[in-house]
Write a protein that holds these residues in place. Structure first.
Motif, PDB file in Angstrom:
ATOM      1  N   ALA A 170      11.742   1.441   0.517  1.00 52.43           N
ATOM      2  CA  ALA A 170      12.052   2.537   1.438  1.00 52.43           C
ATOM      3  C   ALA A 170      11.503   3.858   0.922  1.00 52.43           C
ATOM      4  O   ALA A 170      10.873   4.627   1.662  1.00 52.43           O
ATOM      5  CB  ALA A 170      13.566   2.632   1.633  1.00 52.43           C
ATOM      6  N   ASP A 171      11.725   4.117  -0.351  1.00 59.90           N
ATOM      7  CA  ASP A 171      11.285   5.378  -0.962  1.00 59.90           C
ATOM      8  C   ASP A 171       9.775   5.544  -0.866  1.00 59.90           C
ATOM      9  O   ASP A 171       9.265   6.580  -0.428  1.00 59.90           O
ATOM     10  CB  ASP A 171      11.727   5.406  -2.430  1.00 59.90           C
ATOM     11  N   THR A 172       9.033   4.520  -1.282  1.00 62.82           N
ATOM     12  CA  THR A 172       7.577   4.611  -1.353  1.00 62.82           C
ATOM     13  C   THR A 172       6.954   4.791   0.026  1.00 62.82           C
ATOM     14  O   THR A 172       6.072   5.644   0.212  1.00 62.82           O
ATOM     15  CB  THR A 172       6.992   3.370  -2.038  1.00 62.82           C
ATOM     16  N   ILE A 173       7.390   4.009   0.984  1.00 59.14           N
ATOM     17  CA  ILE A 173       6.816   4.101   2.326  1.00 59.14           C
ATOM     18  C   ILE A 173       7.079   5.474   2.935  1.00 59.14           C
ATOM     19  O   ILE A 173       6.167   6.133   3.461  1.00 59.14           O
ATOM     20  CB  ILE A 173       7.382   2.988   3.239  1.00 59.14           C
ATOM     21  N   ILE A 174       8.320   5.933   2.864  1.00 60.11           N
ATOM     22  CA  ILE A 174       8.663   7.234   3.456  1.00 60.11           C
ATOM     23  C   ILE A 174       7.920   8.356   2.749  1.00 60.11           C
ATOM     24  O   ILE A 174       7.331   9.238   3.394  1.00 60.11           O
ATOM     25  CB  ILE A 174      10.186   7.470   3.400  1.00 60.11           C
ATOM     26  N   PHE A 175       7.905   8.337   1.411  1.00 64.77           N
ATOM     27  CA  PHE A 175       7.245   9.411   0.672  1.00 64.77           C
ATOM     28  C   PHE A 175       5.754   9.471   0.987  1.00 64.77           C
ATOM     29  O   PHE A 175       5.218  10.542   1.290  1.00 64.77           O
ATOM     30  CB  PHE A 175       7.442   9.240  -0.834  1.00 64.77           C
ATOM     31  N   CYS A 176       5.069   8.340   0.894  1.00 66.08           N
ATOM     32  CA  CYS A 176       3.624   8.323   1.088  1.00 66.08           C
ATOM     33  C   CYS A 176       3.231   8.780   2.490  1.00 66.08           C
ATOM     34  O   CYS A 176       2.282   9.548   2.663  1.00 66.08           O
ATOM     35  CB  CYS A 176       3.073   6.924   0.822  1.00 66.08           C
ATOM     36  N   VAL A 177       3.961   8.326   3.496  1.00 62.33           N
ATOM     37  CA  VAL A 177       3.635   8.690   4.876  1.00 62.33           C
ATOM     38  C   VAL A 177       3.906  10.169   5.138  1.00 62.33           C
ATOM     39  O   VAL A 177       3.067  10.878   5.696  1.00 62.33           O
ATOM     40  CB  VAL A 177       4.426   7.802   5.860  1.00 62.33           C
ATOM     41  N   VAL A 178       5.075  10.652   4.743  1.00 65.70           N
ATOM     42  CA  VAL A 178       5.421  12.051   5.000  1.00 65.70           C
ATOM     43  C   VAL A 178       4.547  12.998   4.184  1.00 65.70           C
ATOM     44  O   VAL A 178       4.094  14.035   4.691  1.00 65.70           O
ATOM     45  CB  VAL A 178       6.908  12.314   4.700  1.00 65.70           C
TER      46      VAL A 178
END
Length: 230
Positions: A170-178
């Motif tokens: 969850a952390d990686t996907i949200i961080f990278c996209v945002v």
């Protein structure tokens, strides 16, 4: 009249939270720089190399190790308190950098452009970090606590790895996209997400012996921690 002072808590919760917040802030600023390793290599049109990550990758995985310590020792309540303190400190840092960057520079200070180029990007990084971090850390703590309710003091490795696999995703996907959507796109963005996720999980695996020792150390120094009788 005597001089009064509040007594310091006997446990080490405050130290763990301080380290947790420090690592988070350092990672937020370091994440401004994208880092690339290796030549250009594609397989079936998908970029395998170069490996693309950011400066936050060096320390940010350690926040999950401390997050595991908080959830394992202090439960969901203690973990959530630390997570929300980290959230507040990150937002404060972002607002501070934004205000300082907007303030008029002194006439003989020639680093305004450099300041804005680095710390001027921090608010977006912090927004990405806070969103990913809130989702990831809360999921990490929730999964660990739920698994501990089933396994008690046994199978610590399963709790640590299981919570990391869910929380870091969850952390990686949200961080990278945002943080970087629109700046890096397509296969490069997917490469960035996958590399970041695999790297963070591997760090957790590599540091399992250290995490075990830290958790044992903290448990022994928390007077309120109760270990079930065997």
């Amino acid at each position: 009249m005597s001089t009064n002072f509040a007594s310091r808590p006997r446990g080490v919760y405050d130290i763990v939270v301080a380290l947790f917040c420090a690592l988070l802030l350092i990672s937020n600023v370091s994440a401004v720089k994208l880092i690339q390793f290796g030549p250009d290599v594609e397989v079936f049109g998908f970029p395998i190399l170069p490996i693309i990550t950011d400066g936050g990758a060096f320390l940010f995985p350690l926040t999950y190790i401390l997050g595991d310590v908080l959830a394992e020792v202090y439960g969901m309540k203690g973990a959530k308190r630390a997570i929300f303190i980290g959230f507040a400190v990150s937002v404060l840092a972002s607002i501070t950098f934004l205000i300082v960057g907007a303030a008029p520079p002194a006439a003989d200070w020639g680093n305004q452009a450099a300041f804005e180029a680095i710390l001027g990007f921090v608010p977006r990084i912090v927004a990405a970090s806070v969103l990913g971090y809130l989702a990831g850390q809360l999921l990490n703590a929730w999964v660990l606590v739920k698994l501990k309710q089933r396994t008690k003091e046994g199978s610590l490795w399963a709790r640590l790895l299981g919570s990391t696999v869910v929380g870091e995703a969850a952390d990686t996907i949200i961080f990278c996209v945002v943080a970087f959507a629109g700046i890096i796109t397509g296969g490069t963005l997917l490469n960035y997400i996958l590399v970041g996720y695999i790297y963070k999980v591997l760090i957790e695996i590599i540091f399992l012996p250290v995490t075990y020792q830290v958790i044992t150390f903290v448990k022994r120094r928390e007077p309120s921690y109760e270990t079930p009788a065997r």
